[in-house]
Design a protein around this motif. Structure first.
Motif, PDB file in Angstrom:
ATOM      1  N   UNK A 214       0.707  -1.219  -0.080  1.00  0.00           N
ATOM      2  CA  UNK A 214       0.135   0.102  -0.061  1.00  0.00           C
ATOM      3  C   UNK A 214       0.827   1.356   0.023  1.00  0.00           C
ATOM      4  N   UNK A 215       1.767   1.135   0.865  1.00  0.00           N
ATOM      5  CA  UNK A 215       2.860   2.426   0.809  1.00  0.00           C
ATOM      6  C   UNK A 215       3.371   2.848  -0.513  1.00  0.00           C
ATOM      7  N   UNK A 221       2.441   6.021  -7.222  1.00  0.00           N
ATOM      8  CA  UNK A 221       1.163   6.888  -7.906  1.00  0.00           C
ATOM      9  C   UNK A 221       1.517   8.374  -7.734  1.00  0.00           C
ATOM     10  N   UNK A 222       2.181   9.057  -6.429  1.00  0.00           N
ATOM     11  CA  UNK A 222       2.150  10.241  -6.404  1.00  0.00           C
ATOM     12  C   UNK A 222       3.527  10.644  -7.295  1.00  0.00           C
ATOM     13  N   UNK A 277      -7.592  11.690  -4.907  1.00  0.00           N
ATOM     14  CA  UNK A 277      -8.458  10.455  -5.271  1.00  0.00           C
ATOM     15  C   UNK A 277      -7.941   9.160  -5.241  1.00  0.00           C
ATOM     16  N   UNK A 278      -6.762   9.374  -5.930  1.00  0.00           N
ATOM     17  CA  UNK A 278      -6.201   7.529  -5.917  1.00  0.00           C
ATOM     18  C   UNK A 278      -5.631   7.160  -4.750  1.00  0.00           C
ATOM     19  N   UNK A 279      -5.231   8.214  -3.674  1.00  0.00           N
ATOM     20  CA  UNK A 279      -4.717   7.648  -2.564  1.00  0.00           C
ATOM     21  C   UNK A 279      -6.048   7.001  -1.728  1.00  0.00           C
ATOM     22  N   UNK A 281      -8.736   5.883  -3.191  1.00  0.00           N
ATOM     23  CA  UNK A 281      -9.100   4.542  -3.808  1.00  0.00           C
ATOM     24  C   UNK A 281      -8.215   3.490  -3.228  1.00  0.00           C
ATOM     25  N   UNK A 282      -6.942   3.643  -3.003  1.00  0.00           N
ATOM     26  CA  UNK A 282      -5.983   2.613  -2.723  1.00  0.00           C
ATOM     27  C   UNK A 282      -6.066   2.194  -1.176  1.00  0.00           C
ATOM     28  N   UNK A 283      -6.329   3.120  -0.584  1.00  0.00           N
ATOM     29  CA  UNK A 283      -6.614   2.643   0.727  1.00  0.00           C
ATOM     30  C   UNK A 283      -8.072   2.072   1.049  1.00  0.00           C
ATOM     31  N   UNK A 284      -9.127   2.399   0.073  1.00  0.00           N
ATOM     32  CA  UNK A 284     -10.089   1.607   0.242  1.00  0.00           C
ATOM     33  C   UNK A 284      -9.976   0.224  -0.341  1.00  0.00           C
TER      34      UNK A 284
END
Length: 291
Positions: A214-215, A221-222, A277-279, A281-284
Motif C-alpha cells: 500500500x505504501x 502513484x504520487x 482521489x487515487x490515495x 481509492x488505494x486505501x479503500x
C-alpha cells in the motif's frame, strides 16, 4: 504541573524550528498557489478571475492531452513496477541464492544513477539505429526499426520502460527488507502442509507485505502523477505532445510559453486532487477492512 509544563516546553523547543520550516516552505507556498490559481496575468500585474482558470481546464486540449498521458503512465507503469519489485524481492530473498548482494545492487543501481546520464543512455538505446532495434532485428523479432522516440505510441512505451527500469529496484528494497522480517518457519509450515511456491506467494507473502505494498503503491502513484524529468529529458514531451505530462505542462505554462502563473497554479492543483482521489481509492481497496 510545573514539571509537566517544563517537559512540554522542552519538547516544543525540539520541534518548533522544524514545524516553522515546514509551514514556511510547504504549507505557505501551497496556500499562496491556491490563491494564485484564482488570478491571471504576468508578474505582479495579477487580476482576480474567480473560477475562470478552473473552467478553462475542460476546454484546454493541451491540458487534456497531458492528463490523458499521465493517467496512461499511471495505469500501466505502476502495476508493472510493483509486480516486478515483488517478484525480484521474493527471488532475491531465497537463503540458498548465490551472489545475492550483486543482484540486489544491480537492480537497485538505476535508482541512484544520474538522471541526465540514464536519459542519454535511453535515447541512444532506443534510437532508430540503437542497440534495442539492432538486437530485435538480429533475433528476427522485427523486420524494420521501430521509431521508439518519434512515434506517439512507442514514445509512451519508452517512457514507461524508463520509469520502470529506474524505480523497480527502489521499491524492491522495501519489500526485501520486510521479507527478511518474516519468520521462515511460516513458509516451512506451509510447505509441510503441501502449499506450493505460488500458493505461499499469494497466501503468505502478499498478506504479510500488504502495508508495504500500500505504501509503495501510493508513493509510486504520487511520483507518476508528478512525472516530469523522464519525458523532458528523453522525448521533450513529443512527438506532438504525445508524451507530455501535467508537470511538464505546468513548466511550459510558467517558463516556456507566455508566463501564466495563475493558470499554472490551477493545473498544479489538478495533481493535488488526483493524488487525493487515487490515495483514497488505494486505501479503500488495499487498506485494513477493520479500520
Amino acid at each position: 504541573m510545573g514539571l509537566k509544563f517544563k517537559k512540554r516546553t522542552i519538547g516544543w523547543m525540539f520541534v518548533i524550528f522544524s514545524v516553522f520550516m515546514i509551514c514556511l516552505f510547504y504549507f505557505y507556498p501551497m496556500i499562496q498557489a491556491f490563491i494564485l490559481s484564482f488570478q491571471t496575468g504576468m508578474g505582479s500585474n495579477l487580476d482576480f478571475v474567480g473560477f475562470e482558470n478552473y473552467t478553462r481546464l475542460f476546454s484546454d486540449p493541451t491540458f487534456l492531452t497531458a492528463l490523458k498521458n499521465t493517467l496512461i503512465y499511471l495505469i500501466f507503469q505502476v502495476p508493472i513496477m510493483i509486480i516486478l519489485a515483488l517478484v525480484f524481492s521474493v527471488l532475491l530473498n531465497r537463503p540458498n541464492l548465490r551472489f545475492k548482494g550483486f543482484f540486489r545492487t544491480a537492480i537497485f543501481l538505476p535508482a541512484v544513477t544520474s538522471l541526465v546520464a540514464y536519459s542519454v543512455i535511453f535515447k541512444y538505446l532506443f534510437a532508430t539505429d540503437g542497440l534495442v532495434n539492432n538486437f530485435l532485428e538480429t533475433v528476427h523479432i522485427i523486420s524494420e526499426p521501430i521509431n521508439w522516440i518519434t512515434d506517439p505510441f512507442w514514445a509512451k512505451v519508452t517512457i514507461i520502460l524508463a520509469i520502470t527500469w529506474r524505480w523497480t529496484g527502489y521499491n524492491m528494497i522495501f519489500y526485501l527488507s520486510s521479507l527478511q522480517n518474516i519468520d521462515r518457519s511460516i513458509y516451512e509450515a506451509a510447505k509441510i502442509d503441501g502449499a506450493s511456491s505460488v500458493q505461499q506467494f499469494f497466501r503468505i507473502t502478499i498478506p504479510m507485505l500488504k502495508p508495504i505494498i500500500l505504501f509503495t503503491s501510493i508513493t509510486s502513484t504520487i511520483g507518476t502523477l508528478q512525472l516530469f524529468d523522464k519525458p523532458m529529458n528523453i522525448t521533450q514531451g513529443g512527438p506532438g505532445n504525445a508524451t507530455l505530462t501535467i508537470s511538464q505542462y505546468i513548466y511550459n505554462l510558467s517558463f516556456k510559453y507566455s508566463p501564466d502563473f495563475g493558470y499554472a497554479a490551477t493545473v498544479s492543483y489538478v495533481i493535488v486532487i488526483l493524488v487525493v482521489i487515487f490515495s483514497l481509492i488505494q486505501f479503500k481497496v488495499a487498506g485494513d477492512r477493520n479500520d
